[in-house]
Design an enzyme around this catalytic site. Sequence first.
Site, PDB file in Angstrom:
ATOM      1  N   CYS A  41       0.970  -1.118  -0.175  1.00  0.00           N
ATOM      2  CA  CYS A  41      -0.050   0.493   0.035  1.00  0.00           C
ATOM      3  C   CYS A  41       0.777   0.830  -0.233  1.00  0.00           C
ATOM      4  CB  CYS A  41      -0.499   0.405   1.105  1.00  0.00           C
ATOM      5  SG  CYS A  41      -1.751  -1.712   1.423  1.00  0.00           S
ATOM      6  N   ARG A  66       1.264   1.814  -5.882  1.00  0.00           N
ATOM      7  CA  ARG A  66       1.516   0.796  -5.023  1.00  0.00           C
ATOM      8  C   ARG A  66       0.275   0.061  -4.391  1.00  0.00           C
ATOM      9  NH1 ARG A  66       6.552   1.920  -1.948  1.00  0.00           N
ATOM     10  NH2 ARG A  66       5.422   0.159  -0.229  1.00  0.00           N
ATOM     11  N   TRP A 112      -4.300  -1.835  -1.500  1.00  0.00           N
ATOM     12  CA  TRP A 112      -3.884  -2.779  -2.577  1.00  0.00           C
ATOM     13  C   TRP A 112      -4.478  -4.527  -1.766  1.00  0.00           C
ATOM     14  CZ3 TRP A 112      -1.040  -7.166  -3.909  1.00  0.00           C
ATOM     15  CH2 TRP A 112      -0.872  -7.670  -5.094  1.00  0.00           C
ATOM     16  N   ASN A 138       1.167   0.387   6.234  1.00  0.00           N
ATOM     17  CA  ASN A 138       1.844  -0.545   4.851  1.00  0.00           C
ATOM     18  C   ASN A 138       2.162  -1.549   5.784  1.00  0.00           C
ATOM     19  OD1 ASN A 138       2.246  -1.393   2.723  1.00  0.00           O
ATOM     20  ND2 ASN A 138       4.128  -0.078   2.533  1.00  0.00           N
ATOM     21  N   GLY A 139       1.935  -2.725   5.054  1.00  0.00           N
ATOM     22  CA  GLY A 139       2.726  -3.532   5.600  1.00  0.00           C
ATOM     23  C   GLY A 139       1.358  -5.055   6.202  1.00  0.00           C
ATOM     24  N   GLU A 522      13.110 -11.991 -20.205  1.00  0.00           N
ATOM     25  CA  GLU A 522      12.153 -10.690 -19.933  1.00  0.00           C
ATOM     26  C   GLU A 522      10.949  -9.941 -20.633  1.00  0.00           C
ATOM     27  OE1 GLU A 522      11.446  -6.818 -18.216  1.00  0.00           O
ATOM     28  OE2 GLU A 522      12.508  -9.027 -17.017  1.00  0.00           O
ATOM     29  N   LYS A 526       7.267  -9.146 -19.926  1.00  0.00           N
ATOM     30  CA  LYS A 526       6.456  -7.819 -20.185  1.00  0.00           C
ATOM     31  C   LYS A 526       5.039  -7.872 -20.841  1.00  0.00           C
ATOM     32  CE  LYS A 526       8.703  -5.062 -18.052  1.00  0.00           C
ATOM     33  NZ  LYS A 526       8.952  -5.532 -17.645  1.00  0.00           N
ATOM     34  N   GLU A 529       3.079  -9.424 -18.045  1.00  0.00           N
ATOM     35  CA  GLU A 529       2.471  -8.433 -17.773  1.00  0.00           C
ATOM     36  C   GLU A 529       1.744  -7.596 -17.690  1.00  0.00           C
ATOM     37  OE1 GLU A 529       6.355  -6.928 -14.563  1.00  0.00           O
ATOM     38  OE2 GLU A 529       6.692  -7.203 -16.264  1.00  0.00           O
ATOM     39  N   HIS A 545      11.854 -30.619 -27.265  1.00  0.00           N
ATOM     40  CA  HIS A 545      12.248 -31.907 -26.007  1.00  0.00           C
ATOM     41  C   HIS A 545      10.573 -31.673 -25.281  1.00  0.00           C
ATOM     42  CE1 HIS A 545      16.569 -32.297 -26.758  1.00  0.00           C
ATOM     43  NE2 HIS A 545      16.747 -31.884 -26.607  1.00  0.00           N
ATOM     44  N   LYS A 643       4.036  -2.572  -7.824  1.00  0.00           N
ATOM     45  CA  LYS A 643       5.607  -2.117  -8.122  1.00  0.00           C
ATOM     46  C   LYS A 643       6.155  -2.719  -7.335  1.00  0.00           C
ATOM     47  CE  LYS A 643       8.363  -0.065 -10.071  1.00  0.00           C
ATOM     48  NZ  LYS A 643       9.218   0.028 -11.830  1.00  0.00           N
TER      49      LYS A 643
HETATM   50  C1  BG6 Z   1       7.388  -6.864  -9.180  1.00  0.00           C
HETATM   51  C2  BG6 Z   1       7.487  -5.964 -10.611  1.00  0.00           C
HETATM   52  O1  BG6 Z   1       6.747  -6.999  -7.840  1.00  0.00           O
HETATM   53  O2  BG6 Z   1       8.924  -6.996  -8.116  1.00  0.00           O
HETATM   54  C3  BG6 Z   1       8.269  -6.236 -10.728  1.00  0.00           C
HETATM   55  O3  BG6 Z   1       5.889  -5.431 -10.696  1.00  0.00           O
HETATM   56  C4  BG6 Z   1       9.576  -6.506 -10.188  1.00  0.00           C
HETATM   57  O4  BG6 Z   1       8.308  -5.058 -11.997  1.00  0.00           O
HETATM   58  C5  BG6 Z   1       9.681  -7.555  -9.119  1.00  0.00           C
HETATM   59  O5  BG6 Z   1      11.423  -6.582 -11.202  1.00  0.00           O
HETATM   60  C6  BG6 Z   1      10.899  -7.359  -7.979  1.00  0.00           C
HETATM   61  O6  BG6 Z   1      11.330  -5.920  -7.675  1.00  0.00           O
HETATM   62  P1  BG6 Z   1      12.244  -5.563  -7.020  1.00  0.00           P
HETATM   63  O7  BG6 Z   1      12.371  -3.637  -7.204  1.00  0.00           O
HETATM   64  O8  BG6 Z   1      13.238  -6.018  -6.271  1.00  0.00           O
HETATM   65  O9  BG6 Z   1      13.062  -5.037  -8.704  1.00  0.00           O
END
Ligand code: BG6
Length: 648
Positions: A41, A66, A112, A138-139, A522, A526, A529, A545, A643
């Site tokens: 959050c 967040r 969140w 937050n936590g 990656e 992407k 995501e 395989h 994030k």
């Molecule tokens: C996810 C993010 O929650 O955490 C990704 O959506 C990120 O983009 C991953 O790669 C790891 O986060 P961080 O801040 O440790 O690089």
Amino acid sequence: MGDEECSDRRFGGCYMKGNHTKSKIKIVTKMVFCRKNEIMCGIVGYIGNKKALPILIDGLKKLEYRGYDSAGVAYIENNNVQIVKSVGRIDVLENKLNMKSSTTLGIGHTRWATHGEPSEDNAHPHISNDGNVTLVHNGIIENYQELIHKLKKHGYHFYSETDTEVLANIIDYYYKKYKMGPIDAINRTMVRVRGSYAIAVLFKEHPDEIWVARKDSPMIIGESDSGSYLASDVSAILKYTKKVYYIDNLEAACLKSNHITFYDLNGDIINKELKTIEWDVTASEKNGYEHFMIKEIHEQPEVISKTFHSYVEDDKIDFSKSGLSGDILKDINHIYIVACGSAYHVGVCAQYVIEDLARVPVKVDIASEFRYRNPLLSKDGLVIIISQSGETADSLAALREAKAMGIKTLAIVNVVGSSIAREADYVLYTLAGPEIAVATTKAFSTQLIVSYLFAIELAYAKNVIHKDKYHELLSEMNLLSNKIEDFLNKGIKSIQKIASEFSSIQDAFYIGRGLDYAISLEGSLKLKEISYVHSEAYAAGELKHGTISLIEDHTLVIGIVTMEDLYEKTISNLIEVKSRGGYILTISPNTIDVSKVSDYNINIPSTIKYFYPSIAVIALQLLGYYIAVAKGVDIDKPRNLAKSVTVE
Ligand code: BG6
């Protein structure tokens, strides 16, 4: 699990459907999530001589990446605590508020949730039974069930499904029991609760103060002539001040409009160093771009150059600020890279580069596995934690695990003063600036740059490469940001066109060999995501395989073909796919001929093999972005993602 535990599904027991006879009890995995309903959050607070509500709303909007399913604020008006909450985005809350209120003190929260519908009951702020204590959090509180039973015995009752409401009541309980004021109540609570938290608290009897405390969840405190600020991250208060304090775990502070006092767990006053943030506020605005993600993609040439030049001067790498000297590097004989999400993919790329350049064995681990795998780490090893936010719980825990095993730790981190940065032995910062879009792009690219520089410096310190190679590699790296700038200017149109052709796909496969395989991981993430298309990345040689059975007419296969020494092998793997009806989209430099296999090709600038991930990833980011744009989904705040995940 006894029935008495299941009788109250509000508090993390089994999830019961229908009446409570034993045979009908169904334990659903969601229960685990139930305990984690505050996974990520944003909190903000202000006390000063300005109107507080506009500052709170503005800060919450900056923190929306967040969490964005419900929100709320609490503020003091005529010595009374006013609480306003809403379900949905911050705009909904803003419309509910009387923004004309003259209050100059308030706290706010954007949530969140992962379990239980976002509701006004569950939204923050939460308040103790008699309104004495109001807080945002937050936590996660791990032992909140135990605390609920304790508090119920003292006559407390609960209206929400959250662990946070428990916090408000336990602070109230100690405040009333010991009558020693806010700091005593907060410190007793910190001793009693288990878990992670950053909290901002209002006490009815102290209407001109905001109290804060933290353990493991991020919090920054700002100071300016117009008042005192608090936030989960600096982007929420950067508009008002660049002067900040970082409080450590199990520390608290009292914010007044013209003064901030810091306390340790004994309640003694402590001094904290005032720091200045380098970033400017425009960094956290969209600057005319439709989404933060495309803005941040376009910022990559600049931040790659900034990060490179922050370590390279006069054609020489300088890690001295981090304390990582050549003497330390030359004695490192094992590298263990640990990270989550995209940062883990940087680790996979770095493994290829470090092993090939420095001839030092590298193991790459996903942090959530590393911390429970009881890994065998060699004493002459170095554990590298890669993290944009520096707050991802699994990566932080992996760092602590390595330290507990007596292994040196290096953090490659983007957020100054973050937990991972402060706890690692050495830190190499990336200079990506604040990254707002949930799907990382520019932070990823700067992590690659630091990883390459680390590999080169390690290889040089160990005399595996000599001056000429050293300078050749640095001068090619120095060209990367211009090459990417050029590609961004010339390549976008063709990628937009290709993306529109594939906007209705349901599945996609990314393949490559060596570093191309590493970066395809990656690329696949992407696409997943932000466009919600199912996609998998495979080592090209592995497809036959098993997975090749999934290839049928018109299946999209994206082949990354930049490794010249693996050219033939990769092309023959793509031919295998094509012969099963797959559509081939290749990403390759014009030094490599893919015309035999590709239905579509994205031409990228050429470079030295080690650095191709930095160029190929731009094409992969843009492909994912434009397919998502064509699908009309929320690019910057993809569903179910956050994030950085600050609890396990
Ligand atoms: C996810 C993010 O929650 O955490 C990704 O959506 C990120 O983009 C991953 O790669 C790891 O986060 P961080 O801040 O440790 O690089």
